[in-house]
Design an enzyme around this catalytic site. Structure first.
Site, PDB file in Angstrom:
ATOM      1  N   ALA A  29       0.876  -1.189   0.000  1.00 40.72           N
ATOM      2  CA  ALA A  29       0.000   0.000   0.000  1.00 40.72           C
ATOM      3  C   ALA A  29       0.910   1.235   0.000  1.00 40.72           C
ATOM      4  CB  ALA A  29      -0.965  -0.003   1.178  1.00 40.72           C
ATOM      5  N   HIS A  34       7.279   5.562   1.545  1.00 39.81           N
ATOM      6  CA  HIS A  34       8.039   4.389   1.096  1.00 39.81           C
ATOM      7  C   HIS A  34       8.988   4.775  -0.051  1.00 39.81           C
ATOM      8  CE1 HIS A  34       4.212   2.363   2.583  1.00 39.81           C
ATOM      9  NE2 HIS A  34       5.126   1.772   3.305  1.00 39.81           N
ATOM     10  N   GLN A  58       2.981  -9.783  13.338  1.00 43.33           N
ATOM     11  CA  GLN A  58       3.110  -8.514  14.071  1.00 43.33           C
ATOM     12  C   GLN A  58       1.761  -7.848  14.322  1.00 43.33           C
ATOM     13  OE1 GLN A  58       5.620  -6.838  10.832  1.00 43.33           O
ATOM     14  NE2 GLN A  58       4.578  -4.925  11.302  1.00 43.33           N
TER      15      GLN A  58
HETATM   16  P1  AMP Z   1       5.277  -0.143   6.371  1.00 48.36           P
HETATM   17  O1  AMP Z   1       4.907  -0.518   4.984  1.00 48.36           O
HETATM   18  O2  AMP Z   1       4.273   0.750   7.039  1.00 48.36           O
HETATM   19  O3  AMP Z   1       5.675  -1.336   7.216  1.00 48.36           O
HETATM   20  O4  AMP Z   1       6.578   0.762   6.261  1.00 48.36           O
HETATM   21  C1  AMP Z   1       7.721   0.313   5.585  1.00 48.36           C
HETATM   22  C2  AMP Z   1       8.842   1.307   5.815  1.00 48.36           C
HETATM   23  O5  AMP Z   1       8.451   2.594   5.338  1.00 48.36           O
HETATM   24  C3  AMP Z   1       9.177   1.474   7.308  1.00 48.36           C
HETATM   25  O6  AMP Z   1      10.584   1.611   7.446  1.00 48.36           O
HETATM   26  C4  AMP Z   1       8.471   2.763   7.648  1.00 48.36           C
HETATM   27  O7  AMP Z   1       9.042   3.471   8.748  1.00 48.36           O
HETATM   28  C5  AMP Z   1       8.630   3.559   6.356  1.00 48.36           C
HETATM   29  N1  AMP Z   1       7.613   4.611   6.272  1.00 48.36           N
HETATM   30  C6  AMP Z   1       6.265   4.457   6.386  1.00 48.36           C
HETATM   31  N2  AMP Z   1       5.659   5.655   6.302  1.00 48.36           N
HETATM   32  C7  AMP Z   1       6.641   6.593   6.156  1.00 48.36           C
HETATM   33  C8  AMP Z   1       6.661   8.023   6.019  1.00 48.36           C
HETATM   34  N3  AMP Z   1       5.545   8.741   6.030  1.00 48.36           N
HETATM   35  N4  AMP Z   1       7.852   8.628   5.873  1.00 48.36           N
HETATM   36  C9  AMP Z   1       9.010   7.914   5.851  1.00 48.36           C
HETATM   37  N5  AMP Z   1       9.064   6.561   5.967  1.00 48.36           N
HETATM   38  C10 AMP Z   1       7.898   5.918   6.117  1.00 48.36           C
END
Ligand code: AMP
Length: 256
Positions: A29, A34, A58
């Protein structure tokens, strides 16, 4: 972009690489947050591998897992356009062929903040990250500051297990109104989307944690926690009156 759908495919691909390998693990998503991680990884000149895996271990709440947004074809297009070299998309059965008998736990920081009301959450995160790191064997790992506690715990994991990977924290990417980008934002109703930026605004004020909590409650948030540790204020709230709430987390540096 190569799409690798099993650990075996990933390992065969990795065996053919030399030099720098940047890794961006995600749960899909995808949004600009990302993509900022990918941009940082691309600057390093080597290969960039991303993964999309909605890690079941998780999630403490089966409904949260079920409603987690999934948009594989849009995600693939975004990663292709960002010039990612390979995308790893394993299944849960492949990642947990051991039936989850083996787990990695951190016993101190992981039980605070997001770990306090989500028992086992960080064990799920650290376990899947160690599996992913062993498969990808990156030289550089890119994580978002948005999930700062997760970043600290993964950096600790890399150090504790001598993984010899450089861990890079990328600043949080925000919407124009300050709301931290998150895959979960797309589940906010129109009304809650208007309230959501107040979370960041109030969290970044120089008020005490107690006053911040009061103001968030006044604005209609359910507060899971607000806590300042070493000059950084962490917060988690829920929004949503009808049906299931959407959980938002954020953190900001607080100037003394
Ligand atoms: P997730 O898909 O939510 O597990 O996130 C995957 C990676 O993207 C993780 O390292 C998150 O910290 C990073 N991430 C998610 N949202 C943001 C954002 N708004 N800004 C920077 N990094 C992000």
């Amino acid at each position: 972009m190569k799409v690798l759908r099993s650990p075996d495919e990933l390992m065969a691909y990795r065996a053919g690489l030399s030099g720098a390998v940047g890794f961006v693990p995600t749960m899909g998503a995808l949004h600009k947050g990302h993509l900022a991680l990918v941009k940082h990884a691309k600057r390093n000149q080597g290969k960039v591998i991303a993964s999309i895996f909605v890690n079941p271990t998780q999630f403490n709440d089966p409904l949260d897992l079920q409603s987690y947004p999934r948009c594989e074809s849009a995600d693939r297009e975004l990663l292709e356009a960002a010039e990612v070299d390979a995308l790893f998309m394993p299944t849960a059965a492949q990642m947990y062929a051991d039936g989850s008998r083996y787990q990695v736990a951190e016993t101190s920081q992981s039980v605070d903040l997001c770990g306090a009301d989500r028992p086992g959450h960080f064990t799920g995160v650290l376990t899947v990250v160690l599996k992913l790191l062993n498969l990808v064997r990156p030289t550089h790992l890119y994580l978002g500051e948005k999930d700062y506690q997760q970043y600290q715990l993964i950096k600790g994991l890399v150090n504790a297990f001598f993984l010899n990977i450089e861990v890079i924290a990328v600043p949080t990417v925000r919407e124009q109104d300050g709301l931290a980008m998150s895959s979960r934002n797309r589940r906010l109703s129109a009304i809650d989307r208007k309230t959501a930026p107040k979370f960041f605004q109030i969290l970044s004020s120089n008020l005490s944690d107690e006053v911040v909590i009061k103001q968030l409650i006044q604005q209609g948030f359910t507060v899971d926690y607000v806590k300042t540790i070493d000059g950084r204020r962490f917060g988690a709230v829920q929004l949503g009156t009808s049906g299931r709430g959407v959980r938002l987390i954020d953190n900001v540096r607080i100037e003394p």
